[in-house]
Design a protein around this motif. Structure first.
Motif, PDB file in Angstrom:
ATOM      1  N   ALA A  72       0.834  -1.209   0.000  1.00 31.50           N
ATOM      2  CA  ALA A  72       0.000   0.000   0.000  1.00 31.50           C
ATOM      3  C   ALA A  72       0.863   1.251   0.000  1.00 31.50           C
ATOM      4  N   GLU A  73       1.976   1.229   0.731  1.00 28.14           N
ATOM      5  CA  GLU A  73       2.892   2.377   0.743  1.00 28.14           C
ATOM      6  C   GLU A  73       3.446   2.646  -0.647  1.00 28.14           C
ATOM      7  N   LEU A  74       3.873   1.584  -1.323  1.00 28.07           N
ATOM      8  CA  LEU A  74       4.405   1.748  -2.675  1.00 28.07           C
ATOM      9  C   LEU A  74       3.333   2.284  -3.618  1.00 28.07           C
ATOM     10  N   GLY A  75       2.138   1.728  -3.526  1.00 29.32           N
ATOM     11  CA  GLY A  75       1.070   2.144  -4.424  1.00 29.32           C
ATOM     12  C   GLY A  75       0.619   3.567  -4.201  1.00 29.32           C
ATOM     13  N   ALA A  76       0.652   4.015  -2.939  1.00 25.91           N
ATOM     14  CA  ALA A  76       0.206   5.369  -2.616  1.00 25.91           C
ATOM     15  C   ALA A  76       1.328   6.396  -2.745  1.00 25.91           C
ATOM     16  N   ARG A  77       2.532   5.931  -3.094  1.00 25.33           N
ATOM     17  CA  ARG A  77       3.706   6.806  -3.229  1.00 25.33           C
ATOM     18  C   ARG A  77       4.021   7.547  -1.935  1.00 25.33           C
ATOM     19  N   THR A  78       3.772   6.914  -0.806  1.00 28.23           N
ATOM     20  CA  THR A  78       4.066   7.560   0.475  1.00 28.23           C
ATOM     21  C   THR A  78       5.453   7.219   0.981  1.00 28.23           C
ATOM     22  N   CYS A  79       6.202   6.419   0.223  1.00 25.54           N
ATOM     23  CA  CYS A  79       7.593   6.140   0.572  1.00 25.54           C
ATOM     24  C   CYS A  79       8.458   6.400  -0.653  1.00 25.54           C
ATOM     25  N   ASP A  80       9.708   6.711  -0.413  1.00 20.86           N
ATOM     26  CA  ASP A  80      10.659   6.957  -1.493  1.00 20.86           C
ATOM     27  C   ASP A  80      11.021   5.629  -2.153  1.00 20.86           C
ATOM     28  N   SER A  81      10.854   5.548  -3.474  1.00 17.30           N
ATOM     29  CA  SER A  81      11.087   4.265  -4.161  1.00 17.30           C
ATOM     30  C   SER A  81      12.534   3.804  -4.030  1.00 17.30           C
ATOM     31  N   ALA A  82      13.472   4.743  -3.972  1.00 13.65           N
ATOM     32  CA  ALA A  82      14.877   4.360  -3.833  1.00 13.65           C
ATOM     33  C   ALA A  82      15.125   3.707  -2.473  1.00 13.65           C
TER      34      ALA A  82
ATOM     35  N   GLN B 195      11.949  -6.276  10.900  1.00 12.43           N
ATOM     36  CA  GLN B 195      10.797  -5.569  10.352  1.00 12.43           C
ATOM     37  C   GLN B 195      11.125  -5.061   8.951  1.00 12.43           C
ATOM     38  N   LEU B 196      10.174  -5.256   8.021  1.00  9.93           N
ATOM     39  CA  LEU B 196      10.317  -4.711   6.672  1.00  9.93           C
ATOM     40  C   LEU B 196       9.892  -3.251   6.714  1.00  9.93           C
ATOM     41  N   ASN B 197      10.859  -2.342   6.578  1.00 12.90           N
ATOM     42  CA  ASN B 197      10.613  -0.907   6.710  1.00 12.90           C
ATOM     43  C   ASN B 197      11.077  -0.201   5.440  1.00 12.90           C
ATOM     44  N   LEU B 198      10.130   0.120   4.560  1.00  8.26           N
ATOM     45  CA  LEU B 198      10.483   0.709   3.264  1.00  8.26           C
ATOM     46  C   LEU B 198      11.017   2.127   3.377  1.00  8.26           C
ATOM     47  N   ARG B 199      11.009   2.688   4.574  1.00  5.27           N
ATOM     48  CA  ARG B 199      11.562   4.037   4.782  1.00  5.27           C
ATOM     49  C   ARG B 199      12.912   3.985   5.499  1.00  5.27           C
TER      50      ARG B 199
ATOM     51  N   VAL C 210      17.672   0.453 -10.726  1.00  7.35           N
ATOM     52  CA  VAL C 210      16.723   1.043 -11.671  1.00  7.35           C
ATOM     53  C   VAL C 210      15.680   0.017 -12.091  1.00  7.35           C
ATOM     54  N   GLU C 211      16.125  -1.202 -12.370  1.00  5.89           N
ATOM     55  CA  GLU C 211      15.202  -2.251 -12.822  1.00  5.89           C
ATOM     56  C   GLU C 211      14.216  -2.639 -11.720  1.00  5.89           C
ATOM     57  N   LEU C 212      14.689  -2.761 -10.496  1.00 10.32           N
ATOM     58  CA  LEU C 212      13.813  -3.128  -9.389  1.00 10.32           C
ATOM     59  C   LEU C 212      12.830  -2.011  -9.053  1.00 10.32           C
ATOM     60  N   ALA C 213      13.317  -0.768  -9.054  1.00 10.69           N
ATOM     61  CA  ALA C 213      12.429   0.360  -8.768  1.00 10.69           C
ATOM     62  C   ALA C 213      11.353   0.472  -9.843  1.00 10.69           C
ATOM     63  N   GLY C 214      11.747   0.318 -11.109  1.00  7.57           N
ATOM     64  CA  GLY C 214      10.775   0.397 -12.197  1.00  7.57           C
ATOM     65  C   GLY C 214       9.719  -0.679 -12.093  1.00  7.57           C
ATOM     66  N   LEU C 215      10.127  -1.889 -11.717  1.00  5.69           N
ATOM     67  CA  LEU C 215       9.184  -2.994 -11.630  1.00  5.69           C
ATOM     68  C   LEU C 215       8.179  -2.794 -10.503  1.00  5.69           C
ATOM     69  N   PHE C 216       8.656  -2.504  -9.309  1.00  3.63           N
ATOM     70  CA  PHE C 216       7.742  -2.481  -8.167  1.00  3.63           C
ATOM     71  C   PHE C 216       6.910  -1.210  -8.076  1.00  3.63           C
TER      72      PHE C 216
END
Length: 397
Positions: free
Chosen positions: A259-269, A325-329, A353-359
Motif C-alpha cells: 500500500a505504501e508503494l502504491g500510494a507513493r508515500t515512501c521513497d522508491s529508492a 521488520q520490513l521498513n520501506l523508509r 533502476v530495474e527493481l524500482a521500475g518494476l515495483f
C-alpha cells in the motif's frame, strides 16, 4: 579463544527455506560472530555472520582473496574454472583493470540513461501479466526486462535475440539442473562466435570492448572475453530475477508495504534498498585467507576458506534498527546485498533502476497480489530464490 563449531549446515539449501532460519542465524551470531563448520562437500569453512566482520572481510582483498573461488560449489580443494581470468575470480590489480574496462556500461549515469528503456520494457511486461490475471512471477515478470537490457549492453544483435532468449530461459529457468547446465553450455559457443565477430567488427558494447582490449600489445585472450561476458550476463539477470521474485513474496506477506508503494508515500529508492536487504538473495561470498589472521578471536590460517553470509549480516541488530521488520523508509541502510569493497556488484546501479521500475509500476497499477499456490523454493546455495511464484494480479479501479 577456541573455535566454535556448529551443527547447523549453512551450505544446505534447505536450511534457507525454513521459517526459523533467521532466528537460528541470530542465535549463532549472538554466540559468536564467526563459526567453524565442516561441510561434507566443501570441507572446513569459517562462517562470518556479523555486519562489521563481513564488511571487513569483503573490503580486504589482500588478506581475503577471490583468486581460488568466490562461491561454494567447486568442492573441497578444487579451484573453479576461470580462476585468475574473470572479474569475480581475480584480485587487484587485475580485477581492477578488468572492472575498469566495462565500468562505463554500469555507471549511475548509464543507469539513468537506460531508465526510459527499462520503464518501457517493464510497462509491457506488467500490462501482459495484468491481462493474464494469473501468472508465474518468475517466468512471466521477473526475468524479461533484465534479460533484454543485458542483451542490449553485451551487444546481442536483434536477429539473434530470440535464439539467445531461448538459451537463457533454459539456462536460468530450466526444470532440472541438467537442463539448465546443458542450455548454459550451448550459450557459451554463441558468445564465443559473437566475440570473434566483434573483434573483426567492433561496436559500442561490452563484448566488443573486451574482445578488442589489448594488454602489452596482445589482445585479451578469447577465453577471458568469453568468461567475463558470461559472468556479466549471469550476474545481471540472476541477481535481479531472484531479488524481484523474493521481494514480491515479501510484499505479498506485507500488504501495508504494498500500500505504501502504491500510494507513493515512501521513497522508491529507499524501498528498493530495504527490499534488497530483506531478501539478500546472494547467500554467500567465499574468500581464501592469504595469511594467518584473527577474526573475533578465531585464528584463521593461510589457505583457510572464509565465507561471508549476507543474509545474516543484513539482519544484525548492531547495524540495523529492528532488522526483522520490513521498513520501506529505512535510512541509513548499509546492507551487503551487493557485497562490499573491491568486488562490490558492478551492476548495482542498473539493478536498482530495474527493481524500482518494476515495483513502482506494479504497485501503482495492481491491487495487492494474491498467492495462487505455495511458492516453490529453488535448491541453490548461490542465489536463494523461487522456481515458481504463482500470483493473481488485478488492476486497481
Amino acid at each position: 579463544m577456541t573455535s566454535v563449531a556448529t551443527t547447523v549446515d549453512l551450505t544446505d539449501p534447505s536450511f534457507w527455506a525454513t521459517e526459523d532460519c533467521h532466528q537460528v542465524l541470530r542465535a549463532l551470531r549472538h554466540a559468536a560472530p564467526v563459526h567453524l563448520i565442516e561441510s561434507a562437500e566443501e570441507g572446513p569453512l569459517w562462517c562470518v555472520l556479523s555486519h562489521q566482520l563481513a564488511s571487513a572481510v569483503l573490503n580486504d582483498a589482500t588478506t581475503f582473496s577471490s583468486q581460488k573461488g568466490s562461491l561454494l560449489g567447486a568442492g573441497k580443494g578444487k579451484t573453479p574454472a576461470g580462476a585468475g581470468k574473470m572479474m569475480a575470480l581475480t584480485d587487484p590489480p587485475k580485477h581492477r583493470d578488468l572492472r575498469r574496462l566495462v565500468m562505463p556500461f554500469f555507471t549511475k549515469s548509464k543507469a539513468a540513461e537506460l531508465t526510459p528503456r527499462v520503464h518501457q520494457l517493464t510497462a509491457g511486461v506488467v500490462r501482459a501479466a495484468m491481462d493474464r490475471g494469473d501468472t508465474d512471477f518468475v517466468r512471466g515478470i521477473s526475468t524479461t526486462t533484465p534479460l533484454t537490457v543485458m542483451c542490449d549492453l553485451i551487444g546481442v544483435p536483434e536477429d539473434d535475440r530470440d535464439h539467445v532468449v531461448r538459451l537463457c530461459d533454459a539456462a536460468f529457468l530450466g526444470d532440472t539442473a541438467a537442463t539448465r547446465s546443458a542450455a548454459h553450455q550451448n550459450l557459451l559457443p554463441y558468445l564465443f562466435q559473437l566475440a570473434l565477430r566483434r573483434r573483426a567488427d567492433p561496436r559500442e558494447d561490452i563484448i566488443s570492448t573486451l574482445a578488442t582490449h589489448r594488454i602489452d600489445g596482445d589482445l585479451l585472450p578469447l577465453e577471458e572475453v568469453l568468461l567475463n561476458c558470461d559472468n556479466i550476463l549471469v550476474g545481471g539477470i540472476q541477481t535481479v530475477r531472484h531479488t524481484a521474485t523474493m521481494a514480491m513474496l515479501a510484499l505479498i506477506d506485507h500488504p501495508e508495504a504494498w500500500a505504501e508503494l502504491g500510494a507513493r508515500t515512501c521513497d522508491s529508492a529507499l524501498a528498493v534498498e530495504e527490499l534488497l536487504r530483506w531478501t539478500s538473495v546472494g547467500l554467500h561470498v567465499l574468500r581464501t585467507a592469504t595469511r594467518d589472521v584473527e577474526l573475533a578471536g578465531r585464528k584463521i590460517r593461510s589457505g583457510d576458506r572464509v565465507v561471508v553470509w549476507p543474509p545474516a549480516a543484513n539482519r544484525d541488530e548492531t547495524e540495523f534498527d529492528a532488522p526483522t521488520q520490513l521498513n520501506l523508509r529505512r535510512s541509513p541502510n548499509r546492507h551487503l546485498a551487493f557485497g562490499w569493497g573491491p568486488h562490490y556488484c558492478i551492476g548495482a546501479p542498473l539493478a536498482r533502476v530495474e527493481l524500482a521500475g518494476l515495483f513502482t509500476t506494479l504497485a501503482h497499477q495492481a491491487e495487492h497480489p494474491g498467492l495462487q499456490a505455495p511458492p516453490r523454493y529453488n535448491q541453490s546455495i548461490i542465489n536463494f530464490g523461487l522456481d515458481t511464484l504463482e500470483v493473481r494480479l488485478s488492476p486497481r479501479p
